[in-house]
Design an enzyme around this catalytic site. Structure first.
Site, PDB file in Angstrom:
ATOM      1  N   SER A 252      13.552   7.720 -30.221  1.00 53.22           N
ATOM      2  CA  SER A 252      13.614   7.709 -28.764  1.00 53.22           C
ATOM      3  C   SER A 252      14.986   7.175 -28.314  1.00 53.22           C
ATOM      4  O   SER A 252      16.011   7.715 -28.716  1.00 53.22           O
ATOM      5  CB  SER A 252      12.449   6.890 -28.213  1.00 53.22           C
ATOM      6  OG  SER A 252      12.245   7.137 -26.845  1.00 53.22           O
TER       7      SER A 252
ATOM      8  N   ASP B 209       5.551  16.406 -26.822  1.00 46.98           N
ATOM      9  CA  ASP B 209       6.139  15.172 -26.292  1.00 46.98           C
ATOM     10  C   ASP B 209       6.107  15.248 -24.768  1.00 46.98           C
ATOM     11  O   ASP B 209       6.763  16.097 -24.166  1.00 46.98           O
ATOM     12  CB  ASP B 209       7.583  15.048 -26.792  1.00 46.98           C
ATOM     13  CG  ASP B 209       8.212  13.692 -26.491  1.00 46.98           C
ATOM     14  OD1 ASP B 209       7.790  13.046 -25.519  1.00 46.98           O
ATOM     15  OD2 ASP B 209       9.137  13.297 -27.224  1.00 46.98           O
TER      16      ASP B 209
ATOM     17  N   HIS C  43       5.280  12.122 -28.618  1.00 47.37           N
ATOM     18  CA  HIS C  43       6.373  11.161 -28.717  1.00 47.37           C
ATOM     19  C   HIS C  43       6.148  10.150 -29.852  1.00 47.37           C
ATOM     20  O   HIS C  43       7.035   9.356 -30.146  1.00 47.37           O
ATOM     21  CB  HIS C  43       6.555  10.425 -27.388  1.00 47.37           C
ATOM     22  CG  HIS C  43       7.911   9.842 -27.192  1.00 47.37           C
ATOM     23  ND1 HIS C  43       9.039  10.611 -26.996  1.00 47.37           N
ATOM     24  CD2 HIS C  43       8.341   8.554 -27.166  1.00 47.37           C
ATOM     25  CE1 HIS C  43      10.093   9.835 -26.846  1.00 47.37           C
ATOM     26  NE2 HIS C  43       9.701   8.572 -26.961  1.00 47.37           N
TER      27      HIS C  43
END
Length: 333
Positions: free
Chosen positions: A142, A245, A279
């Site tokens: 991320s 995601d 994610h």
């Protein structure tokens, strides 16, 4: 003005719906302290010369490769990322799990974080007796993946980078005002100046945070200097993303990075895409009841899909590091 406040409230609502891992911290004036895990019996706490983290030295009788391990917007030293550092140590690597914001001596918010902090950490890592200074890698997910690419394009000698749920651009700083209007604050800085960054878009009620990033990316041609110059990196790159995601479009951004590397004679790129994951696609697999797994399941995919993707991608990550470090021979054999 009323409309802007409605927008701000809407964004806050979207972030709260996504729960922890730094999302809620973005909109608090003084973010609560992030998790700081203990180094444990096989590691040691580092708090020296601006470097704050947990170091897990390789258990070997000669210098071994080292990997800088970076978490995301949660800040601090989280349990989920610490698992990665420990797992890397278990297979013979030195691993430095670095805190770069929302930790003692670090900025609370993820804005204008100095690239020099990462460079200091790499210099510290390379100076350790257990480390082969010619064999350095980075892994991050991320915002940590964004940071990993920031470092790799500015620090020579990085042999291998793993970027999970990556970004193809440097984003504006993560603070309330930046989600309303760009104010010159970047997520990152260099030499005391903000690095060129991409402003966010305004959210849509039915899409939430994903629209903030999609709308920002729709204007990327207006901010060409915000695009990560992956062609400046001379190592190898492995990216991992989940097609579902719903925090930011990591697979689309990964494909953009891959295309730029190909079109500009950049580094060799491997992209692992998982159709049913979100994610939480990269990391160490844990039980479905694990807090981090449950939280990530709210950011796309299911807990089972994310766990399956983690198992598959982690084995390939380890193989990637092994292959890239062995190319330079010396300490890996």
């Amino acid at each position: 003005m009323k409309r802007r406040w409605k927008i701000l409230i809407g964004i806050c609502g979207s972030l709260v719906a996504l729960v922890g891992f730094g999302a809620v911290y973005i909109f608090t004036a003084n973010p609560p302290p992030a998790e700081i895990v203990n180094a444990g019996p096989t590691g040691e706490k580092v708090n020296k010369d601006g470097v704050f983290g947990n170091f897990f030295p390789a258990m070997a009788d000669k210098p071994r490769p080292a990997i800088l391990v970076l978490g995301g917007s949660e800040g601090g030293l989280s349990t989920d990322v610490s698992r990665q550092a420990r797992a890397l140590q278990e297979v013979g690597y030195n691993a430095l799990h670095l805190a770069y914001h929302n930790a003692p001596g670090k900025p609370g918010k993820l804005k204008n974080i100095p690239v020099e902090d990462f460079i200091n950490a790499l210099d510290w890592l390379k100076a350790q007796d257990s480390v082969d200074a010619d064999q350095i890698g980075i892994i991050g997910y991320s915002k940590g993946a964004e940071a990993a690419l920031l470092i790799a394009t500015r620090y020579s000698g990085i042999r291998a980078v793993v970027a999970g749920m990556p970004s193809s651009v440097f984003w504006d700083g993560m603070s309330p005002e930046n989600f309303i209007v760009s104010n010159g604050s970047s997520s990152w800085s260099e030499g005391g100046e903000p690095i060129a960054s991409l402003p966010y878009g305004l959210p849509e009620d039915d899409v939430g945070m994903l629209s903030v990033f999609n709308k920002g990316l729709a204007r990327v041609d207006e901010f060409p200097n915000a695009v990560i110059p992956i062609e400046r990196y001379d190592g190898a790159l492995l990216m991992v993303c989940g097609e579902i995601d719903n925090l930011w479009p990591s697979c689309q951004m990964a494909k953009d990075i891959e295309a730029r590397a190909r079109n500009k004679n950049g580094p060799p790129v491997t992209l692992l895409r998982y159709p049913e994951a979100g994610h939480g696609v990269m990391g160490i697999a844990a039980d479905e009841k694990d807090r981090s797994i449950r939280i990530f399941a709210q950011m796309g995919g299911t807990a089972k899909a994310n766990i399956s993707a983690r198992r598959d991608s982690w084995s390939k990550i380890l193989l990637f590091f092994e292959q890239e470090f062995s190319k330079a021979n010396s300490s890996f054999d």
